[in-house]
Write a protein that holds these residues in place. Structure first.
Motif: not given
Ligand code: URA
Length: 268
Positions: A121, A123-124, A127, A134, A138, A235
């Protein structure tokens, strides 16, 4: 009426009849005709053996809408597009308000000639802090899943629908997705993966163009994105909150492997 006028009138009638039947006329300058008919040079690419083993994907083609459903930036790829040039455009992008809160843009990373592309989806916090996809909790789960598939992070490419973090990691809004999606489309055109694994509702909806698509119903199906097999699954952030979903997710990843012509390594 002279002969010339009569020929022109007949031609006009023919064009009107064809237009009524939905046939479109494009007038081209002679130079443009020459340019499009010249053979397009195919960029040299490292051979990837497993590509040849990929089974043809069932093509699900949606009828072409008469008008664009959502206005977006240009999705046109240019011959000059490279992963690095797209990443630079992403770094400079101010197309939506997410640019105000970001620490880093997160264009994606991995093999530049991947068979498999994972699309999440967005970045958190981790990230956003590192500018890499990622890498948080996650991401660590995704790494384990990739290892279980007998692959490693540097054998695939990882990216997201949106390239900047949303405030509080909320689901991206449609305007933010529309502003960012052209970058992903251009990355896919450069990467030319054989399989796309869409992680969760946001990538599933953005890449099918169907905002009613649902991951629980559609996970594990072999869909098509522009002729590339696309298999949606959960996800990894969802898996962290719902560990029971790991089993069906693993089944979906086995479907991904099957389409790639591979098998998971034997456990032992
Ligand atoms: N969740 C995501 O969808 N992307 C990322 O880069 C990290 C967590």
């Amino acid at each position: 009426m002279d002969d010339r006028t009569s020929v022109l009138l007949n031609l006009k009638q023919l064009i009107e009849l064809d237009q009524a039947a939905g046939i479109e006329f494009i007038l081209r300058e002679p130079a443009a005709v020459n340019a499009t008919s010249a053979p397009t040079p195919v960029p040299a690419k490292a051979p990837v053996t497993a590509r040849a083993q990929v089974a043809p994907a069932p093509i699900i083609s949606a009828p072409k809408p008469a008008v664009p459903v959502t206005p977006t930036l240009s999705t046109a790829t240019t011959a000059n597009d490279t992963l690095a040039s797209i990443a630079q455009e992403i770094a400079d992008c101010k197309a939506c308000r997410l640019c105000d809160g970001r620490r880093h843009t997160v264009p994606g990373e991995g093999l530049s000639t991947p068979i498999l592309l994972f699309v999440g989806e967005g970045p958190d916090a981790d990230e956003d802090a590192q500018g890499r996809p990622f890498v948080g909790a996650a991401g660590q789960l995704l790494d384990k899943m990739i290892t279980a598939m007998g692959l490693s992070r540097d054998q695939v490419f990882l990216t997201n629908i949106i390239k900047c973090r949303t405030p509080g990691n909320r689901t991206p809004e449609i305007e933010e997705i529309n502003a960012c999606l052209p970058f992903l489309k251009r990355q896919i055109a450069v990467l030319k993966p054989s399989v796309i694994c869409a992680l969760g509702n946001t990538p599933l909806r953005a890449l099918t163009g169907n905002d009613k698509a649902g991951i629980t119903r559609m996970r594990g199906q072999q869909l098509s994105y522009n002729g590339i097999t696309m298999i949606p699954t959960f996800d990894p952030s969802f898996l962290l909150r719902n560990p029971d979903a790991k089993k069906p997710c693993w089944e979906d990843l086995q479907t991904v492997l099957k389409v790639m012509g591979r098998e998971p390594p034997k456990r032992g």
